[in-house]
Design an enzyme around this catalytic site. Structure first.
Site, short mmCIF file in Angstrom:
data_model
loop_
_atom_site.label_atom_id
_atom_site.label_comp_id
_atom_site.label_asym_id
_atom_site.label_seq_id
_atom_site.Cartn_x
_atom_site.Cartn_y
_atom_site.Cartn_z
N THR A 56 0.97 -1.29 -0.16
CA THR A 56 0.00 0.11 0.05
C THR A 56 0.89 1.16 -0.07
O THR A 56 2.06 1.18 0.41
CB THR A 56 -0.93 -0.03 1.37
OG1 THR A 56 0.03 0.13 2.40
CG2 THR A 56 -1.62 -1.04 1.44
N GLU A 94 -5.74 -3.62 -0.55
CA GLU A 94 -6.06 -4.71 0.18
C GLU A 94 -7.19 -5.59 -0.19
O GLU A 94 -7.66 -6.61 0.33
CB GLU A 94 -6.23 -4.11 1.75
CG GLU A 94 -5.25 -3.58 2.50
CD GLU A 94 -4.97 -1.96 2.13
OE1 GLU A 94 -5.47 -1.75 0.98
OE2 GLU A 94 -4.50 -1.63 3.07
N TRP A 100 -20.03 16.16 11.32
CA TRP A 100 -18.82 15.61 10.39
C TRP A 100 -19.34 16.38 9.09
O TRP A 100 -20.44 16.78 8.75
CB TRP A 100 -19.14 14.05 10.11
CG TRP A 100 -18.59 13.43 11.13
CD1 TRP A 100 -19.33 12.65 12.19
CD2 TRP A 100 -17.29 13.05 11.58
NE1 TRP A 100 -18.48 12.13 12.95
CE2 TRP A 100 -17.33 12.29 12.51
CE3 TRP A 100 -16.05 13.84 11.07
CZ2 TRP A 100 -16.02 11.85 13.19
CZ3 TRP A 100 -14.84 13.33 11.60
CH2 TRP A 100 -14.92 12.37 12.94
N LYS A 114 -14.22 17.54 11.00
CA LYS A 114 -15.03 17.29 12.03
C LYS A 114 -15.24 18.85 12.77
O LYS A 114 -14.49 19.26 13.28
CB LYS A 114 -14.74 16.49 13.43
CG LYS A 114 -15.59 16.42 14.38
CD LYS A 114 -15.20 15.05 14.97
CE LYS A 114 -16.85 14.64 15.98
NZ LYS A 114 -16.60 13.12 16.33
#
Lengths: 544, 544
Positions: free
Chosen positions: A186, A332, A446, A441
């Site tokens: 990754t 992944e 959010w 935030k």
């Protein structure tokens, strides 16, 4: 009456890439593989050539002492020789390890050493990159693909001579289908890169499902161009899928600019291509500024992934008769997690309602289980509740290579915590909102940066926009928009704020707009938000 | 540098039917399942209903004491409740055992006892058949599907009440993907029937591959009618494939006559259907005698299997805009062995040359290996050399249930000896000639009965033709043609012999033509050649 269970009578035959390499040679020998070389000329050969050369590579690797499970690295653009590595290295029983040529050299060296790569196969045009980390690594042999036709400099070996030594005396290694066949690291923006090791089983299942109608959907009649690099999540598996199905493959080499890609699409009658939104945004711009110049196959499908794409991208390409389709995944997840395909009844909806589904990342791929988890456990599939996306399935990683399994990455009941955040609607369509760390935030609420970005990119004057969270003394964080305007267009911060105010509440609007020439990118063309956050971390808000 | 192999990091998640049952409920809840009932009315419900009811069946089976691996038999036509059994019985961890209702009752009893079936689920309209072998078997419970709406007679249980007892308190059994999920017995014409036990793994892999473009190719937008019975090689897997993909399913129930089928195709806008050549021959006849009567979906695909189909069948349906596609397989192969799909370059061939490929049985399905073996070992893929077809792969049986593995059925290196005979051309297309026992050996030379039959059925006056070997004092065997003429047509033996003589050498021509009203059939609609051979075994040749 006896109650004992009975065994299945089915043969135990492992599923493996080798079967598909043989199949490509047996059934699809006449199909073409076309590669753009560094000098822009086109290299052409066939699946018959590919089959012969990939097996030759396998043979000479085994004769050179490569053992089952050894790692053999590639540092290459997208082209015919890389495809040979995709099948030839696993056919030798070894693990093909793609190196991401866009990483910093010291990261590449870390990855090579962590993976314990024994051999390297590298493009001649990438030798200058190799030189930047060669002293930090210790490959036993370095084999160079002579893409330019220039002699390979000592002490390196020439790939053509290397595979030219094959005699045809090769037999596949008997294998367990769970044996490793490939690995990718990754390009995580936090901490060291982490290795994911694919198996024959995971790669075969992933490719079969991805080829299905309603998925990426590749048939033998398609002509496929992976623009997404072969070192990035195996180009989303496209080279595997296309080879499995016997589809003509066309590789762009190092030429990923819009003009080169459009020329390739037109010339080779391309029907399917895949890339990240930023590449497609630029391509759309080129189509618009050159009306009538390109004669593309009507209905060419453009797979977009890597991040959520703005609706304007779908609408824009529709004007040219090209069909954008979206998917979601990551290294992944091999990488197919979800694919967006309209359900039959959705195809009868008015076009605007269709876009509302088309821009979503869609349903979990067959064999993948998905759930959304919030602070209080699983959240409902109501299209509103936000949660972290968690997945499990036979091509999802359950650990990272030579790392302890951490609760930061995996749940105790064995699901992958993807770090991506989204909603799922009652039809089961995932909509990506943000990476957990890209959520803003503000005052306990959010704000989705991806939503704001896509809406901003819907403004006619905006070419690209990235929204990031910047620390704020009162609200903890507030959004800042970083904007690139279209050439020849102008827009003020107030105009853009008004544009957003049609859709968003006042508290959700960015408090500032920064106009820049370009937005920094990750190695795979995504906005590099860590860099942006670093650039603006000391931002002084006007009203604090 | 360390040389040890590394493990894959992929999750170990078994592939199972249960995943697809959940998927059907989660993503495809609105899609319809339509069944023709015995009274010809249509029963309609959705995947949401199917999902709920199949899980209810699983729950009550487990509560009734069914243990993992237990056999639960079905004796049913093609309809919604049979589909519920396809997924509900495996969801209980049990093995769904289809009973072939066209076998002789004593054969069914043999099979039930050999399989040790514990429960039976049976259509109410098939109770008279059950009565014919009930005394020879010993089911613990018999549950009756009330298709007619009539009360279920004691001592039997009503299927609706049986599954109606479910509370929703059901959890899937944790399973190994190699666990058995279904079984079928071959309707072998020699010896006792032999059992094949499918696994979750084999069924999932088979279904995914069958759904691929270039294979049977089923998408969520298709409307699928299995005419081939669900008790015959799982209706070629069509109910599994369609459920996996979320395609609308339409079941003909017991009504397999041409008029009923055509009405169903028209009414439900069917896009894919599958059946044996004899059914399609009759359907083509009905289309021809009722010009303009039926409004079918243009391009509806008609899968044909079970035996080689005559070219006239392909050409005949082409006239109506319907596309016949062929495949080859058997109970032992789940059943997909090969599928015929034109390669992209073949689609540019003149139509006559396309037929030459379309009538062949095609390339091995992905994950299946195929070879032709003659007396001297493997024969070349030259389109001429004849050999026995041998296959291996993850959905091919490697043994028969509770029988020793015999060299008559399996090679020492682990391939299935199919007993079918054919050629493979340089493109990899299999062409079936005969079952080994249907080849006619005349004076040391082989004559293909299937070839002769298909050519005869190309004669305008011939409705059906079967060619068999009949003992001959001089030539060992000679071919005899058994012919059914079209209503209103006539043809003499000499005319038919002249028709064949355009294609075949004199020694290959049948020495006699018998005109009959009908040809005896197997349970699945194929010509019953054993019966024919028996009928004509004492044939007196004119010139011996």
């Amino acid at each position: 009456m006896q109650k004992s269970s009975i065994p299945s009578t089915m043969m135990q035959v492992p599923i493996s890439l080798n079967h598909f390499l043989e199949r490509a040679g047996t059934y699809h020998g006449k199909t073409e593989i076309v590669s753009r070389l560094p000098d822009k000329s086109l290299h052409r050969h066939t699946y018959a050539d590919f089959h012969r050369r990939a097996k030759a590579l396998a043979e000479v690797l085994v004769k050179a002492g490569i053992q089952p499970g050894d790692r053999v690295a590639t540092l290459m653009w997208n082209h015919y020789a890389h495809l040979e590595c995709y099948f030839g290295i696993p056919a030798a029983g070894a693990v093909m390890h793609n190196l991401n040529l866009r990483l910093f050299p010291h990261d590449i060296a870390f990855i090579v050493n962590h993976a314990k790569d024994r051999f390297l196969l590298v493009d001649d045009v990438l030798l200058p990159l190799l030189a930047q980390f060669a002293k930090d690594v210790n490959f036993e042999r370095i084999i160079v693909v002579p893409l330019t036709g220039q002699p390979v400099p000592a002490p390196y070996e020439d790939y053509e001579k290397f595979i030219g030594a094959a005699t045809g005396d090769f037999h596949y290694v008997e294998l367990d289908e769970n044996a490793p066949c490939g690995m990718c690291y990754t390009s995580g923006t936090t901490g060291n890169p982490k290795g994911v090791v694919y198996s024959h089983r995971s790669t075969v299942l992933h490719s079969l499902v991805a080829a299905l109608p309603g998925g990426i959907s590749i048939s033998g009649g398609d002509v496929v161009v992976p623009v997404v690099p072969m070192f990035h999540a195996n180009a989303w598996g496209l080279p595997f899928i296309a080879t499995f199905m016997g589809a003509k493959q066309v590789f762009p080499g190092p030429h990923l600019d819009s003009e080169s890609l459009l020329d390739l699409y037109q010339r080779e009658r391309v029907t399917v291509t895949g890339g990240v939104p930023t590449i497609w945004l630029s391509l759309l711009q080129t189509l618009r500024t050159n009306p009538g110049k390109y004669d593309l196959v009507p209905g060419m499908r453009m797979l977009v992934g890597g991040s959520a794409a703005p609706e304007t991208l779908f609408r824009g390409f529709d004007e040219f008769g090209l069909v954008v389709g979206t998917a979601w995944g990551m290294t992944e997840t091999s990488p197919l997690g979800t694919v967006s395909a309209l359900k039959p009844w959705m195809q009868a909806l008015p076009k605007d309602q269709q876009y509302a589904y088309r821009i979503k990342q869609g349903m979990a791929a067959p064999l993948v289980d998905i759930r959304l988890v919030g602070d209080e456990g699983e959240v409902p599939w109501d299209g509103k509740s936000v949660g972290e996306i968690q997945v499990r399935g036979p091509w999802i990683t359950g650990s990272y290579h030579e790392m302890p399994v951490s609760e930061a990455n995996f749940t105790t009941d064995g699901w992958l915590r993807t770090g991506d955040v989204g909603t799922i609607d009652p039809e089961g369509f995932l909509q990506l909102t943000d990476r957990t760390k890209d959520l803003i935030k503000s005052g306990g609420e959010w704000i989705s940066s991806v939503d704001l970005e896509n809406n901003l990119m819907g403004h006619p004057a905006v070419l690209e926009a990235a929204v990031i969270a910047v620390p704020h003394p009162r609200w903890a964080e507030r959004p800042l928009a970083v904007v690139v305007l279209r050439p020849g267009h102008s827009a003020s911060a107030d105009e853009l704020r008004e544009h957003l105010a049609k859709t968003y509440a006042k508290w959700q609007l960015p408090d500032a707009f920064e106009f820049v020439k370009e937005i920094p990118r990750t190695s795979t063309g995504k906005f590099l938000k860590t860099k942006l956050r670093e650039m603006y971390k000391d931002w002084k808000w006007e009203q604090e």
